[in-house]
Design a protein around this motif. Structure first.
Motif, PDB file in Angstrom:
ATOM      1  N   PHE A 169     -67.249  29.797  60.932  1.00 30.79           N
ATOM      2  CA  PHE A 169     -68.148  29.800  59.772  1.00 30.79           C
ATOM      3  C   PHE A 169     -67.589  28.865  58.712  1.00 30.79           C
ATOM      4  N   ASN A 170     -68.490  28.306  57.911  1.00 29.65           N
ATOM      5  CA  ASN A 170     -68.076  27.345  56.889  1.00 29.65           C
ATOM      6  C   ASN A 170     -69.098  27.322  55.750  1.00 29.65           C
ATOM      7  N   ASP A 171     -68.712  26.677  54.667  1.00 25.37           N
ATOM      8  CA  ASP A 171     -69.606  26.531  53.519  1.00 25.37           C
ATOM      9  C   ASP A 171     -69.171  25.289  52.749  1.00 25.37           C
ATOM     10  N   TYR A 172     -70.099  24.777  51.923  1.00 26.95           N
ATOM     11  CA  TYR A 172     -69.829  23.559  51.163  1.00 26.95           C
ATOM     12  C   TYR A 172     -69.974  23.859  49.673  1.00 26.95           C
ATOM     13  N   ASN A 173     -68.946  23.495  48.925  1.00 25.70           N
ATOM     14  CA  ASN A 173     -68.979  23.652  47.478  1.00 25.70           C
ATOM     15  C   ASN A 173     -69.502  22.348  46.883  1.00 25.70           C
ATOM     16  N   ASP A 174     -70.769  22.357  46.473  1.00 22.65           N
ATOM     17  CA  ASP A 174     -71.388  21.115  46.010  1.00 22.65           C
ATOM     18  C   ASP A 174     -71.270  20.906  44.505  1.00 22.65           C
ATOM     19  N   GLY A 175     -70.503  21.757  43.838  1.00 24.30           N
ATOM     20  CA  GLY A 175     -70.343  21.587  42.396  1.00 24.30           C
ATOM     21  C   GLY A 175     -69.179  22.411  41.891  1.00 24.30           C
ATOM     22  N   GLY A 176     -69.289  22.869  40.645  1.00 24.38           N
ATOM     23  CA  GLY A 176     -68.236  23.695  40.079  1.00 24.38           C
ATOM     24  C   GLY A 176     -68.275  25.096  40.645  1.00 24.38           C
ATOM     25  N   GLY A 177     -67.326  25.901  40.243  1.00 22.62           N
ATOM     26  CA  GLY A 177     -67.270  27.278  40.722  1.00 22.62           C
ATOM     27  C   GLY A 177     -66.552  27.370  42.052  1.00 22.62           C
ATOM     28  N   TYR A 178     -67.012  28.240  42.891  1.00 22.07           N
ATOM     29  CA  TYR A 178     -66.330  28.457  44.166  1.00 22.07           C
ATOM     30  C   TYR A 178     -67.355  28.828  45.232  1.00 22.07           C
ATOM     31  N   VAL A 179     -66.903  28.812  46.480  1.00 24.06           N
ATOM     32  CA  VAL A 179     -67.695  29.324  47.608  1.00 24.06           C
ATOM     33  C   VAL A 179     -66.794  30.266  48.407  1.00 24.06           C
ATOM     34  N   SER A 180     -67.417  31.213  49.054  1.00 24.38           N
ATOM     35  CA  SER A 180     -66.667  32.112  49.924  1.00 24.38           C
ATOM     36  C   SER A 180     -67.542  32.490  51.108  1.00 24.38           C
ATOM     37  N   ALA A 181     -66.905  32.826  52.200  1.00 26.19           N
ATOM     38  CA  ALA A 181     -67.617  33.227  53.407  1.00 26.19           C
ATOM     39  C   ALA A 181     -66.739  34.206  54.173  1.00 26.19           C
ATOM     40  N   SER A 182     -67.370  35.083  54.912  1.00 30.29           N
ATOM     41  CA  SER A 182     -66.608  36.058  55.687  1.00 30.29           C
ATOM     42  C   SER A 182     -67.374  36.415  56.949  1.00 30.29           C
ATOM     43  N   ASN A 183     -66.654  36.966  57.914  1.00 31.57           N
ATOM     44  CA  ASN A 183     -67.281  37.377  59.157  1.00 31.57           C
ATOM     45  C   ASN A 183     -66.392  38.397  59.849  1.00 31.57           C
TER      46      ASN A 183
END
Length: 213
Positions: free
Chosen positions: A159-173
Motif C-alpha cells: 500500500f502507498n500514498d502520495y503527499n501532494d502538499g503540506g501536512g501528512y499522509v498515512s496508510a495502514s493495512n
C-alpha cells in the motif's frame, strides 16, 4: 358399712378420674411424640437434601478446578508470540534507489522473541495462523510513501500514498498469514519512496500468533 361403701365409691371415682387424666396426658404425650417425630423426619429430610446439594456442589467445584488446571496446562504448553515495534525516532527514512528491508528498532513488546530489531525480520517459532498490522506515515510534501509486506520471498501486501502538499499522509493495512515454523515476515520500503517516524511512534509494525496448527 354404708360409710365403707361410700368411701369405696369415692376411691373408685378418684381412681377413675386419675386414670382418665393419665390417659389424656398419655394421649397428649403421644401426639407430642408424633409431632416431634414428624419434625425430626422433616429435619432429617432437609439435612439429607442439604448434604446432597453440598455433595453436588463439591463435585461441580472439583470438576471446575480440574477444568481450570487443564486450561492452565494448555496455556502453559501453548506458544506465546506477540510483538509491536516502532520504526525510529530520527524522522524521515529514505528515499533510497532500491527497495530496503525496514528495521523497526523501537521494540515495545516482543513476547517469544520472534522479532529481530537487528534485521527487521519476524521468524515464526511454530506453525500457525498469524496476524500482522503495518501503519506508515509521511509528512514531506510532494513525496510518495509506501511499503510492502513479504512472506519469505513472496510479496503479500502493498500500500502507498502520495503527499501532494503540506501536512501528512498515512496508510495502514492488516493481513492474516498461515506460516510454517521458520517462515519469515518483514516490511520493505519501496525504492524511491520515503517514510517517517518520531517519538510519537507514527509508523508501527505489529503481529501475534492467533493459534498454532
Amino acid at each position: 358399712m354404708r360409710r365403707a361403701a361410700v368411701f369405696l365409691a369415692l376411691l373408685l371415682c378418684l381412681l377413675w378420674t386419675g386414670a382418665q387424666a393419665l390417659e389424656a396426658k398419655m394421649s397428649s404425650s403421644e401426639k407430642e411424640v408424633e409431632e416431634l417425630q414428624r419434625e425430626n423426619t422433616d429435619l432429617l429430610a432437609r439435612v439429607t437434601a442439604s448434604e446432597n446439594k453440598s455433595t453436588a456442589l463439591e463435585a461441580r467445584l472439583s470438576s471446575s478446578e480440574k477444568e481450570v488446571e487443564e486450561l492452565q496446562r494448555e496455556n502453559a504448553d501453548r506458544p506465546q508470540v506477540a510483538f509491536s515495534t516502532g520504526l525510529t525516532d530520527a524522522g524521515s527514512v529514505g528515499p533510497f534507489k532500491t527497495d530496503i528491508t525496514l528495521k523497526f528498532s523501537k521494540v515495545f513488546t516482543n513476547i517469544g522473541q520472534a522479532y529481530s530489531p537487528t534485521t527487521g525480520i519476524f521468524t515464526a517459532p511454530v506453525r500457525g495462523v498469524y496476524y500482522f498490522r503495518i501503519n506508515a506515515w509521511e509528512d514531506s510534501g510532494q513525496t510518495w510513501t509506501g511499503v510492502e509486506l513479504f512472506h519469505n520471498d513472496q510479496r503479500k501486501m502493498r500500500f502507498n500514498d502520495y503527499n501532494d502538499g503540506g501536512g501528512y499522509v498515512s496508510a495502514s493495512n492488516v493481513i492474516l498469514l498461515q506460516l510454517e515454523k521458520g517462515d519469515v515476515v518483514y516490511i520493505v520500503l519501496i525504492g524511491n519512496y520515503s517514510i517517517y517516524d518520531d517519538s510519537y511512534n507514527r509508523t508501527i509494525f505489529s503481529g501475534f500468533l492467533l493459534y498454532a496448527l
